[in-house]
Design an enzyme around this catalytic site. Structure first.
Site, short mmCIF file in Angstrom:
data_model
loop_
_atom_site.label_atom_id
_atom_site.label_comp_id
_atom_site.label_asym_id
_atom_site.label_seq_id
_atom_site.Cartn_x
_atom_site.Cartn_y
_atom_site.Cartn_z
N TYR A 209 0.88 -1.17 0.00
CA TYR A 209 0.00 0.00 0.00
C TYR A 209 0.91 1.22 0.00
O TYR A 209 1.55 1.51 1.01
CB TYR A 209 -0.89 0.03 1.24
N HIS A 390 -16.26 0.38 3.54
CA HIS A 390 -14.84 0.15 3.84
C HIS A 390 -14.64 -0.64 5.13
O HIS A 390 -14.98 -0.18 6.21
CB HIS A 390 -14.13 1.50 3.94
#
Ligand SMILES: *[C@@H]1O[C@H](CO)[C@@H](O)[C@H](O)[C@H]1NC(C)=O
Ligand SMILES: *[C@@H]1O[C@H](CO)[C@@H](O)[C@H](O)[C@H]1NC(C)=O
Ligand SMILES: *[C@@H]1O[C@H](CO)[C@@H](O)[C@H](O)[C@H]1NC(C)=O
Ligand SMILES: *[C@@H]1O[C@H](CO)[C@@H](O)[C@H](O)[C@H]1NC(C)=O
Ligand SMILES: *[C@@H]1O[C@H](CO)[C@@H](O)[C@H](O)[C@H]1NC(C)=O
Ligand SMILES: *[C@@H]1O[C@H](CO)[C@@H](O)[C@H](O)[C@H]1NC(C)=O
Length: 618
Positions: A209, A390
């Site tokens: 990420y 999310h």
């Protein structure tokens, strides 16, 4: 003349008919399309009719053998359905609605619910077009829902349908997507601005990420962003898995360069308000005609965090990337400024998920009664047009339910088959109105069978989140409204001693987690009083309390009886970080104990600090 015309028509009809069979050739344009495999051998087009609840698929595969398409059960390949068909060397076609009885054996369904529209083979492709109801009455067919669907495609090199792992692919797709047409009038003064990572060397790890902070366009007067588009560098395989843009408040001191979003430096996880999400396979996102993101005004975001999730499954070395998001903006203002309201469970270690849970529900409540007083001006009703869900890797499903005056109004948005790798902005089929005073409940469903220690709320992928971003207009000053349960009550219900919230959190580590204690903890978290924290974009904070209301399930509509028929020849756990999160332990908590819960909840960087302090002692 008339005869010639008639003859012409007859000829056309004859030419248009498929080589075999008597079914109509459906040539209408299918709006959606996607490759289903990494080598781009299998191409799927689809479209649907929400009212009639019918979906049409067109599968095109580079093979002269059989082809198959169906929906797969997320937890098991057995029970997935597969509609198979092909064209024999003599030109005859076969087509049938089947299902898997084990990993590789197909069996024909008793009820044939798929309707063949076209089946052809040329020197390159076999193409099969068929339609089926969203919900057939056959238990062997999986429903097409407004959830992430695991679409399964398979093919063979001959005409004997038999599953072969090398030629079977599963891809998560949100089939029932609603999109705004791309070909709306493009304002003449459109300017583009690229938010991109530059020459980033993709690590050889499976999962990375990467985060970087970038300025939004600097404009001297108000403009509207009306479109986002992924900007991808072509590699020989898909390495960019998803991209998220988070808006930053103007108070944060942001780091420079590119960092691990959820690594050692917590500054790279700053800015949490998602403004757009894109996932592999997605296309551009265009706002509804009357909405845009305001830039250039004092309260508008000036910086964003760009988060790119890379999957480098073949651990290739030396691959550089410059992907990102292209932003389109204009001074021709739309009617409304879009706003984002963040709901869910306050991201903090009071959020805990026991290990070894087949299913664990978490709840976060929002009460909007204080919105008006906090906003500093009357609040018009919020018109919700889109959303983004999310959680991290343990998340399996989410929903947002709306209540007014104690009565459940509706489920605003949900996904019963959430996939961490498919986080994308989704539009609602109809706009939903929220009035000040309404309550909004977020329910998150987790599964932790592969974990042997507690998972806590926090920003890292080894921690969890439970968030829903609602996109709405007209914009107001409220940025988030999230709840968390009274952890003392939860600890006491589990038979643990605790005299403050910090002890309550730590006590969870002493619980012996069994299916019974997991259910007990889930119930206690739901029964406990919720603390609701509301924040404005200027970081003003207020709180209130409430209780989790019951969720009344929405009854399912009737199934559709078969209209299809058989045609005889005569006629990976997302590969994210999987390290077990360190458990809360007694050591290193002395200083933490001295701080008030409010100071911990709201302090800058408090979560990372708290998690680090707690985990350092292990
Ligand atoms: C998938 O399979 C599991 C286990 O057999 C079952 O409980 C579940 O209902 C199935 N899901 C769907 C969507 O059919
Ligand atoms: C992609 O390219 C690299 C070299 O650039 C090569 O090593 C690798 O095998 C290729 N992958 C595929 C799937 O073709
Ligand atoms: C953030 O914006 C507000 C409103 O314009 C302003 O009052 C405040 O000073 C800004 N803060 C910073 C750190 O720039
Ligand atoms: C809730 O109920 C009260 C009294 O029954 C009523 O005055 C009020 O308008 C209702 N609120 C909404 C948003 O419908
Ligand atoms: C935001 O708050 C300010 C006062 O702090 C107020 O003047 C302004 O109208 C509010 N904005 C909106 C969109 O309600
Ligand atoms: C809630 O608000 C009260 C009063 O403003 C304050 O004393 C308390 O610390 C707040 N609690 C939290 C958790 O923010």
């Amino acid at each position: 003349m008339a005869w010639a015309l008639l003859l012409g028509l007859l000829l056309l009809t004859a030419l248009a008919a498929p080589s075999q069979g008597n079914r109509p050739r459906a040539t209408s344009r299918l709006r959606y399309s996607r490759f289903l495999d990494p080598s781009n051998v299998i191409f799927l087009r689809w479209d649907f009719d929400l009212k009639a609840e019918i979906i049409t698929f067109e599968l095109q595969v580079r093979t002269a053998g059989w082809v198959g398409l169906g929906i797969r059960n997320r937890s098991t390949s057995v029970q997935s359905d597969l509609v198979v068909g092909g064209v024999l060397p003599d030109g005859n076609v076969y087509f049938s609605d089947q299902h898997l009885v084990d990993e590789d054996t197909l069996e024909e369904d008793g009820s044939q619910d798929a309707e063949l529209l076209e089946l052809t083979e040329d020197s390159v492709y076999t193409t099969m077009r068929f339609s089926r109801p969203f919900r057939s009455c056959d238990p062997h067919d999986l429903d097409i829902r407004s959830d992430t669907m695991r679409v399964q495609a398979a093919y063979g090199l001959d005409d004997t349908p038999r599953l072969d792992r090398e030629r079977t692919f599963v891809k998560s797709i949100f089939l029932l997507q609603i999109v705004h047409p791309d070909d709306l009038d493009v304002p003449e003064d459109t300017i583009i601005h690229d938010l991109e990572i530059t020459d980033f060397l993709i690590p050889e790890d499976d999962t990375t990420y990467a985060c970087t902070f970038l300025p939004l366009p600097i404009v001297s007067k108000k403009h509207h962003i009306y479109k986002f588009e992924p900007k991808l560098i072509n590699h020989n395989e898909t390495m960019v898995h998803h991209i998220i843009l988070y808006a930053c408040g103007n108070t944060s001191v942001l780091p420079t360069g590119i960092g691990d979003c959820y690594g050692a430096d917590p500054a790279f996880s700053l800015c949490s308000q998602i403004i757009v999400g894109w996932a592999v396979g997605g296309t551009s996102y265009q706002f509804p005609d009357d909405v845009g993101i305001s830039i250039g005004m004092p309260l508008d975001p000036q910086w964003i965090r760009l988060e790119i999730h890379y999957s480098n499954f073949h651990n290739l070395a030396g691959v550089y990337d410059s992907s990102g998001i292209r932003v389109y903006y204009t001074a021709q203002l739309r009617k409304y400024d879009m706003g984002v309201l963040q709901l869910g469970f306050f991201t903090f270690p009071i959020h805990f998920i026991p290990p070894g849970a087949e299913s664990f529900m978490s709840y976060g409540l929002c009460k909007t009664e204080k919105f008006e007083e906090m906003n500093g001006a009357p609040i018009p009703d919020l018109q919700i047009y889109g959303y983004l869900l999310h959680t991290h890797l343990a998340g399996r499903a989410l929903r947002t339910v709306q209540y007014r005056n104690g009565t459940q109004l509706r489920t605003i948005c949900k996904d019963d088959a959430y996939d961490f790798n498919l986080q994308e902005t989704r539009d609602l089929p109809h706009r939903v109105e929220i009035k000040p005073g309404d309550e909004l409940l977020v329910e998150c469903h987790y599964e932790t069978l592969d974990r042997d220690s507690l998972t806590f709320g926090g920003p890292s992928t080894i921690n969890e989140m439970c968030l829903v971003f609602l996109f709405y207009y007209p914009r107001n000053n409220i940025s988030s409204c999230m709840g968390y349960p009274d952890i003392l009550y939860v600890a006491h219900e589990l038979g643990e001693e605790a005299s403050d919230s910090m002890e309550g959190m730590m006590a969870m580590n002493n619980v012996e987690w069994t299916p019974e204690s997991i259910k007990k903890a889930e119930r206690a978290c739901k029964e406990a009083q919720q603390m609701v924290i509301i924040k404005t974009i200027e970081e003003a904070v207020e709180n209130t309390t409430g209780w989790i209301p019951e969720i009344i399930p929405t009854p399912r509509g009737p199934c559709l009886e078969s209209s299809g028929g058989k045609v005889e020849p005569q006629d990976k756990t997302p590969a994210g970080a999987r390290a077990a999160p360190a458990a809360l332990s007694g050591s290193g908590t002395a200083t933490v104990r001295c701080l008030s819960l409010a100071a911990l909840l709201l302090g800058q960087g408090a979560i990372s600090w708290l998690l680090a302090t707690l985990q350092a002692g292990v």
